[in-house]
Design an enzyme around this catalytic site. Structure first.
Site, PDB file in Angstrom:
ATOM      1  N   GLY A  51      22.428   2.857  -8.482  1.00 58.24           N
ATOM      2  CA  GLY A  51      21.225   2.760  -9.276  1.00 58.24           C
ATOM      3  C   GLY A  51      21.372   4.005 -10.188  1.00 58.24           C
ATOM      4  N   ALA A  52      21.736   5.150  -9.710  1.00 54.22           N
ATOM      5  CA  ALA A  52      21.968   6.365 -10.257  1.00 54.22           C
ATOM      6  C   ALA A  52      22.645   7.398  -9.398  1.00 54.22           C
ATOM      7  CB  ALA A  52      20.377   6.900 -10.694  1.00 54.22           C
ATOM      8  N   MET A  53      23.050   8.538  -9.613  1.00 52.14           N
ATOM      9  CA  MET A  53      23.773   9.287  -8.840  1.00 52.14           C
ATOM     10  C   MET A  53      23.361  10.797  -9.333  1.00 52.14           C
ATOM     11  SD  MET A  53      25.615   9.852  -6.510  1.00 52.14           S
ATOM     12  CE  MET A  53      25.971  11.403  -5.966  1.00 52.14           C
ATOM     13  N   GLU A  54      22.842  11.735  -8.274  1.00 50.86           N
ATOM     14  CA  GLU A  54      22.180  12.904  -8.507  1.00 50.86           C
ATOM     15  C   GLU A  54      23.347  14.038  -8.779  1.00 50.86           C
ATOM     16  OE1 GLU A  54      22.544  12.283  -3.750  1.00 50.86           O
ATOM     17  OE2 GLU A  54      22.095  10.902  -5.688  1.00 50.86           O
ATOM     18  N   GLU A  99      16.487  11.281  -8.511  1.00 52.09           N
ATOM     19  CA  GLU A  99      17.347  11.995  -8.486  1.00 52.09           C
ATOM     20  C   GLU A  99      17.199  13.585  -8.779  1.00 52.09           C
ATOM     21  OE1 GLU A  99      20.223  10.306  -8.052  1.00 52.09           O
ATOM     22  OE2 GLU A  99      18.935   8.588  -7.944  1.00 52.09           O
ATOM     23  N   HIS A 124      16.698  15.076  -5.562  1.00 45.73           N
ATOM     24  CA  HIS A 124      17.860  15.584  -4.693  1.00 45.73           C
ATOM     25  C   HIS A 124      18.521  16.772  -5.095  1.00 45.73           C
ATOM     26  CE1 HIS A 124      19.073  11.983  -2.491  1.00 45.73           C
ATOM     27  NE2 HIS A 124      18.779  11.368  -3.295  1.00 45.73           N
ATOM     28  N   GLU A 168      18.080  11.225   1.382  1.00 49.15           N
ATOM     29  CA  GLU A 168      17.524  10.072   0.907  1.00 49.15           C
ATOM     30  C   GLU A 168      16.088  10.070   1.206  1.00 49.15           C
ATOM     31  OE1 GLU A 168      18.744   8.526  -1.555  1.00 49.15           O
ATOM     32  OE2 GLU A 168      20.606   9.440  -1.368  1.00 49.15           O
TER      33      GLU A 168
END
Length: 1468
Positions: A885-888, A922, A925, A944
């Site tokens: 979905g997304a990456m931090e 994100e 994180h 998470e």
């Protein structure tokens, strides 16, 4: 000479013979098998001569006949001058029979010929001395063959095939002494030799000649071994200062019952041999020290070994010596330890662990060296360490392969194919297909068991019939026996039963001595155990009538059982049929189940330890090297067809333990070995030579240096490499989009969890943090982004590329957080320049919301953590192709387009909410995951879990009107309660013990009563599931008793799992509660604790009137379900059905996240009190979250069979007045399950449910209306979407006919347009998908295109090969037995084509059966309730009959889905 009666023999036949040239040796057999006797004729004279030479006595008779008898119970019989054999043990056909068949022929001839001296010439005085006769024959079976077939390594095989198996059988309490009294024929087994004392006397005479100063007589020693049972375990404990050894002995038991009455003091005369790391003397087996039978302990001084040396014996060692052995085996010098001692160490370690003398972690450490070795023997004992040997052996037999290589290949490939390794299974299927189409084709003999078995495993009836006919018609008995051993490999239960049926069929064509191979052939396959149990259950009467042994069948199956479910099933069969079986068979059969129970006890005790260790080996690098700095230089390649990029990396590292190896991760990279250099930074030196190996399974690149890296010093590794921009959305991958009709390539990264190693060689573990300096080349029309701001750029005149050099990261970071993007995107930037969102140029206006909201999200997190964000910028990039979905990534967050871009007036409000949530997730994180990272991925929940929490509570700060705190409960807590209520769930942390990071994060949080965070959290993170809290009140009309009994147990959604559970799960549970008169839903402070040591607790003086309800788990701040007594439930329901059901505010502090989770059940009275209150005008007194909780708990408790459905459904009656999204979201989630299941009762019964739902939601529908109002809240939009979705699905005319196409109604409008439309509507939406510029709109369209009732159009939306996902989805929607049979037939008919989806298909069938069982148990009760409980005050809205008539929709959807799977299967 005189001979014993048992050695007389005669054979009457029409056999023909093949004789040796001198006529002395003849082998007799069927006329059509004469050629198969050649090897026996060739080898027999050589074996006889070897024995004559050894004994110095010639054979005594004038001839040697050997006969291959078709029916023969024993393997062979040593009759003097006329030896008889089973055909398979004397006949051999080159090119057909296997190497092990040939070995068996030689060894059995050697065994029988040895008896001419040991048994025939010198016979036993009585059968109690059986070991003298058979023991010598078994010894010469191996050592005589060794003199004849010198390359077969028979001396080595003797140890692993005989000694180790003997040690195993002799380690049980039931083992008997070598010399044992026997009387009846049933207790006599085999042929024996001379009286032991005669042997001992002669041996002693020779001993005196060789060793005049002997310490002990042979008889004294041997009596301790022949006259008492078992054998010793020798424990060696070393003094690492003095070098002395303490040696102790005791009898070794593999397992021992608690009620043993054996009090004998077992001691032996033990000859001790040993060597050490300094002398490596494995050739001398002369006894160095004796341990006598009077000693339990001795000390050996002057071992001559330093503290770093080790002693070797087939014994147990102290922990340090085991560690030294493991370390040595894992070095390049491991072959200094003799192959037999390597096998011995493995055998001893695993049997000591099995006996619970040694821990399994130590035993498993010994196995790690097998990644380096390819010897036959050690691999006989291990699971899963096959890759290196497999690569060495290959799939095909080589012309120069020796005997043991052929045996080893068969062994390794058997395991690989059993584990589904595609190279192996594809080879097997290919070879069998060649045989299938050409019966003259010759499969390599030593691959036959692998080929035949896997052909059946992945084939069907054609393959089975082919092999059965081959068995019936083949002339070579070894081929026939081999086939019998594999026919049970089939996955088809009908075929397996057909095969098992032959054991009770008089004309089965299987010889009596071979019939015993049938059952093991079936149940020794993992899926065959259930087949065998089912066959036994269905055919036990025929088995008894056929005079076969039911207990023997049970015993065989019991040894193969691997699950408690299988054991229960077999035990249930025996108990259910005890009367027919009779007491004798029943008792014997039940006793034979002990093996299975012992094995399952072992699994429960040791399984998790072993699996934990194995999983760790798959991922972890050695800890002796720790990186602290990377310089990564990359030249992407997006402009030619190879998409191959080049790179250079320099890694600076510390050495924490002296080593000569650098092991790091690399995957899908081509490393140029000529560029590898190791540069000392804090010490002088050079490394001129090295070797490299690649472990492709574990992605480890291993550099073996010519010298050692020294502890405490720093070095730098240099290397160049090439990689590939794949399209699989992992590593440094490529994506694309179209601009003005032209395809534009870009490169992006996705490294979590283990894909940084695909972009550059690295130490790719989250704990191995380092500083990063990144440089990336680009074409002039592109730009590059990375974690840090650009430092400078330079132009390369030679390549025409720009090199962008980025600032070094200010703090160490994990490899998975490194990122770079190469694209021609444009950006939208905040006024202060800190926040930029990058995207396609034609989507730049869609980034405005992310730019507006990002600073507010970051500020809220900074205020909460009291730590400012750490980097100078935040880039956010919308990637067209993105798996997550997304990456931090620190400083460069990447997203799917729809998770960061939106257009007001086009994008639904639910997508806007999600954009804010994903940004908050994100950004969270940056503190939880980036700054404080998990030590290892097993602790991912630390990262998470917090990010998911702030995904709701940070947006609550930014958009306070969205009621995000309340949505957290129904979105996250309720869904977690469902997924965590199955037996298959796993603990938050899979290992015992919490990581130190947990204590660091939670160190400032305090709990009531001085509880430590760790003691509480351990009960939640280290065990599966969560508790059901049952509240039972003591009611008294005089209010004398004001107490509540609270009980905890693990909650299972499936009643079958709850009934079969034998594990005691307990938690620390924080209890919060309020009552009808108190109405304090604001305080979520823990009022009492239910401790992990308590199953029950009594709460006294709670100040609650007997006529009032009590509600636990205020605002559902605890992760648990609550059940009440019936009275309390009714009080709650009554209140919810009143007008006072909403008078509390929301207060969700951070410690909600830290508190436990549970469901609550009540006694009947309390449930009724709650129901009564919900159905009164005071229902809003109960907080909205607790109204949602009561719905969620009650309906799930009913689904689990804990609460009756009448109570749960009575509670839903109050929904006629509910207009809040939070309870409706929960109710409709549970109604989805009922909707799917109740369709199976038929249209009439389902219509009761449909009418009920429509009536109770009518008030909400009227309040909401069909169109959006200006400035209405987010939850209002969400509720309207949910209510209208259900109404349109149920055919409400006003819903279907509405003209509004507001963003939040698009899913309803598009879906129903297709449902009631045709090809024109479908094509319109498809073209809209292809041409639309807003990704969220495209996603809505994709989600709606399947709503069509037209199967042709549904197939247009197919073409995917995600068969497993489709099967799982269909299984959840199956509602009738006819549908179940349709999907079952489909799966059975297409198993060969399902590939990896076979497992999912079986799970799908299990889900179907579970759901149908639920319907059979609950359907009638629920349907009756709905038929009489329709709210009389609320009329149902007018309905539209769908095309095809009422009830056609569910069936049509099912038919389309199955048809779609068939399409996918054909495509695959």
């Amino acid at each position: 000479m005189p001979i014993s009666t048992y050695l007389i023999a005669f054979v009457v036949s029409d056999f023909v013979n093949l004789s040796s040239s001198d006529g002395f040796y003849s082998t007799w057999q069927r006329a059509d098998a004469i050629s198969q006797a050649q090897y026996s004729i060739d080898v027999s004279p050589l074996i006889m001569k070897s024995l004559e030479n050894f004994t110095e006595l010639d054979y005594f008779l004038p001839k040697m006949d050997q006969v291959a008898v078709p029916d023969f119970s024993a393997g062979a019989m040593e009759n003097w001058g006329l030896v008889t054999y089973r055909e398979q043990y004397i006949l051999h056909e080159e090119g057909v029979s296997t190497s092990i068949n040939k070995q068996n022929v030689a060894t059995i001839i050697a065994h029988e010929f040895a008896h001419k001296w040991f048994g025939n010439l010198v016979s036993p005085t009585w059968w109690r001395y059986t070991w003298l006769n058979e023991g010598f024959a078994r010894y010469f079976e191996f050592f005589t063959t060794h003199t004849v077939e010198t390359t077969w390594r028979m001396e080595d095989q003797f140890v692993v095939r005989q000694v180790h198996t003997s040690l195993s059988s002799d380690s049980l309490e039931s083992a008997h002494a070598l010399s044992v009294d026997v009387g009846s024929p049933d207790s006599i087994c085999g042929n024996k030799t001379a009286e032991p004392d005669d042997l001992f006397a002669n041996l002693d005479s020779q001993y005196l000649l060789d060793f005049p100063n002997r310490p002990v007589s042979v008889k004294t020693v041997m009596d301790t071994w022949t006259l008492q049972s078992g054998h010793p375990v020798i424990t060696i404990t070393r003094n690492y200062i003095s070098g002395a050894l303490t040696v102790t002995q005791e009898r070794f038991y593999l397992r021992r019952s608690g009620d043993s009455t054996d009090t004998h003091d077992y001691k032996w005369w033990v000859p001790l041999t040993y060597t050490s790391n300094t002398n490596h003397d494995f050739l001398s087996t002369t006894t160095r020290t004796w341990m006598n039978s009077a000693s339990s302990q001795i000390t050996i001084n002057n071992l001559g070994a330093s503290a770093n040396d080790m002693g070797f014996y087939r014994v147990n060692y102290d922990a340090q010596n085991w560690a030294l052995l493991a370390n040595y085996l894992n070095s390049e010098s491991f072959t200094n330890i003799h192959v037999l001692n390597r096998a011995q160490l493995l055998d001893d370690a695993f049997n000591l662990a099995r006996a619970e003398i040694l821990d399994y972690t130590t035993a498993l450490e010994i196995t790690k060296y097998l990644y380096q070795g390819d010897g036959l023997h050690p691999l006989s004992y291990l699971v899963g360490l096959l890759s290196t040997t497999y690569q060495t052996l290959s799939l095909e037999e080589g012309a120069d392969d020796d005997h043991t290589t052929k045996l080893n290949r068969n062994l390794i490939l058997t395991w690989l194919c059993n584990y589904g390794v595609e190279d192996c299974t594809n080879m097997a299927k290919s070879e069998f297909n060649k045989l299938l189409f050409d019966s003259e084709y010759r499969v390599t003999p030593d691959l036959k068991t692998v080929v035949y078995c896997n052909a059946l495993r992945y084939g069907g009836e054609e393959e089975w019939n082919f092999l059965w006919n081959r068995y019936l018609t083949h002339n070579v008995n070894t081929e026939q026996v081999l086939i019998l051993g594999v026919l049970g490999c089939t996955r088809n239960e009908t075929l397996a039963h057909r095969y098992l049926r032959k054991t009770i069929t008089s004309d089965s064509r299987i010889r009596s001595q071979d019939i015993s191979s049938v059952y093991p052939s079936v149940y020794n396959n993992i899926y065959g155990v259930d087949f065998a149990i089912n066959f036994l259950s269905q055919n036990f009467r025929d088995i008894i009538e056929f005079n076969a042994s039911v207990p023997s069948v049970v015993a065989g199956i019991a040894g193969a059982i691997s699950s408690q479910e299988q054991l229960n099933k077999l035990e249930q069969f025996i108990n259910d049929n005890a009367e027919e079986l009779g007491s004798s068979i029943t008792t014997s059969a039940l006793n034979n189940l002990q093996t299975a129970k012992i094995n399952l006890d072992w699994l429960n005790t040791h399984g998790s330890t072993i699996m934990t260790w194995i999983k760790q080996q798959n991922y972890r690098l050695p800890t002796h090297i720790v990186p602290y700095h990377y310089n990564v230089v990359l030249q992407p390649n997006l402009d030619d067809d190879t998409f191959q990029f080049t790179g250079r990396v320099e890694i600076s590292f510390n050495v924490t333990e002296t080593t000569d190896r650098i092991q790091l991760h690399a995957n899908d990279l081509e490393i140029d070995n000529t560029t590898i250099a190791v540069e000392p930074l804090t010490i002088w030196g050079e490394f001129d030579n090295f070797t490299t190996t690649v472990d492709s399974l574990r992605h480890i690149y291993d550099i073996k240096l010519s010298d050692y890296l020294l502890t405490g010093h720093r070095y730098r590794l240099h290397l160049n490499y090439k990689g590939y921009h794949r399209e699989d959305m992992a590593g440094f991958y490529r994506s694309y989009y179209y601009r003005n009709g032209v395809k534009r390539w870009l490169a992006s990264t996705q490294f979590q969890a283990t894909s940084a190693r695909r972009a550059f060689p690295c130490f790719d573990e989250p704990a191995l943090k380092a500083h990063f300096k990144v440089s990336v080349a680009r074409t002039p029309d592109r730009h590059v982004l990375s974690n840090m701001p650009l430092e400078n750029s330079e132009y390369d005149d030679v390549t025409g590329l720009w090199w962008d050099h980025f600032q070094e990261t200010p703090m160490p970071m994990s490899t998975y957080l490194v990122a770079f993007v190469v694209s021609d995107f444009v950006n939208l930037t905040s006024d202060d320049g800190k926040y930029s969102t990058w995207q396609r140029s034609d989507a730049v206006d869609q980034a405005q919301y992310s730019i507006d909201v990002s600073p507010s999200v970051m500020a809220a997190l900074e205020n909460f953590t009291e730590l400012d964000y750490f980097l100078p910028k935040v880039d956010q990039v919308a990637i067209p192709d993105f798996s997550a979905g997304a990456m931090e990534n620190w400083g460069l967050v990447t997203y799917r387009e729809r998770n960061i871009l939106l257009v007001e007036g086009v994008t639904p409000f639910s997508y806007k909410r999600f954009v804010l949530q994903v940004i908050a997730h994100e950004f969270a994180h940056k503190w939880f995951g980036n700054l404080v990272s998990p030590l290892w991925w097993r602790y991912l929940w630390i990262s998470e879990g917090f990010a998911r929490y702030f995904q709701y509570f940070t947006p609550a700060e930014v958009e306070p009107d969205w009621r995000m705190e309340e949505q957290f409960v129904v979105d996250q807590v309720h869904s977690s309660l469902i997924s965590d209520s199955l037996a298959s769930t796993h603990a938050m942390s899979s290992d015992v013990g919490s990581p130190s990071d947990i204590r660091t994060i939670f160190g400032t949080i305090s709990y009531n009563k001085g509880l430590s965070v760790k003691s509480v959290l351990d009960t939640w993170s280290l065990q599966e599931g969560y508790p059901l809290i049952t509240v039972s009140r003591i009611y008294d009309s005089n209010n004398i008793y004001r107490s509540v009994s609270v009980h905890q147990e693990r909650f299972y959604l499936k009643s079958s799992e709850r009934i079969s559970n034998t594990q005691e799960n307990r938690w620390w549970v924080p209890l919060t509660y309020t009552s009808q008169s108190e109405l304090n839903f604001n305080s979520t402070t823990t009022r009492d604790w239910l401790r992990a040591s308590q199953e029950n607790s009594l709460i006294t003086d709670i100040n609650i009137n007997a006529t009032e309800w009590v509600i636990f788990n205020i605002q559902e701040t605890g992760f648990y379900r609550v059940n009440y007594d019936d009275t309390n439930w009714n009080m709650i329901i009554s209140h919810l059905n009143s007008d006072q059901f909403t008078d509390i505010h929301v207060l969700l502090p951070l410690y909600r996240f830290l508190l436990s989770f549970y469901r609550v059940n009540y006694d009947d009275t309390n449930w009724n009190l709650i129901i009564s209150h919900l159905n009164s005008d005071q229902f809003t007194d109960i907080h909205v979250l607790n109204r949602a909780q009561l719905l969620d708990d009650s309906l799930n408790l009913a689904r689990a069979g804990i609460l009756d459905y009448n109570t749960a459904l009575n509670l839903t009656l109050y929904l006629t007045r509910e207009t809040d999204y939070i309870p409706w979201y929960t109710a409709l989630s549970s109604f989805t399950f009922l909707d799917r299941r109740l369709r199976g009762l038929g249209d009439t019964e389902h219509s009761y449910f449909k009418d009920y739902v429509l009536r109770i939601m009518e008030t909400a529908r009227q309040v909401l209306g069909l169109s959006e109002e200006t400035n209405e809240s987010l939850v209002t939009k969400l509720l309207r979407n949910q209510i209208l979705t259900w109404q349109c699905n149920f055919g409400v005319q006003s819903c279907i006919g509405m003209a509004s196409i507001a963003p939040d109604l698009k899913t309803i409008v598009y879906c129903n347009a297709l449902r009631y439309g045709g090809e024109e509507e479908w094509n319109f939406l498809w073209n809209r998908y292809l041409t639309h510029n807003v990704n969220s709109e495209q996603m809505i369209i994709l989600g709606a295109l399947g709503c069509t009732r037209n199967e042709t159009l549904a197939h247009s939306n197919g073409g995917v090969d995600l068969i497993a996902t489709i099967l799982t989805g269909i299984a959840e929607h199956v509602s009738t037995r006819d549908q179940a049979e349709e999907i079952r037939n489909f799966i059975e008919e297409n198993q060969a084509n399902l590939g990896i989806a076979v497992g999912a298909s079986q799970q799908a069938l299990e889900t179907v059966e579970e759901n149908l069982a639920w319907l059979a148990q609950n359907g009638e009760e629920i349907s009756n309730w709905f038929s009489v409980s329709l709210p009389s005050t609320t009329p149902a809205p007018p309905l539209t009959t769908p095309p095809g008539g009422a009830g056609s929709f569910s069936a049509s959807v099912f038919a389309i889905s199955v048809s779609l799977i068939l399409t996918c299967v054909r495509l695959v």
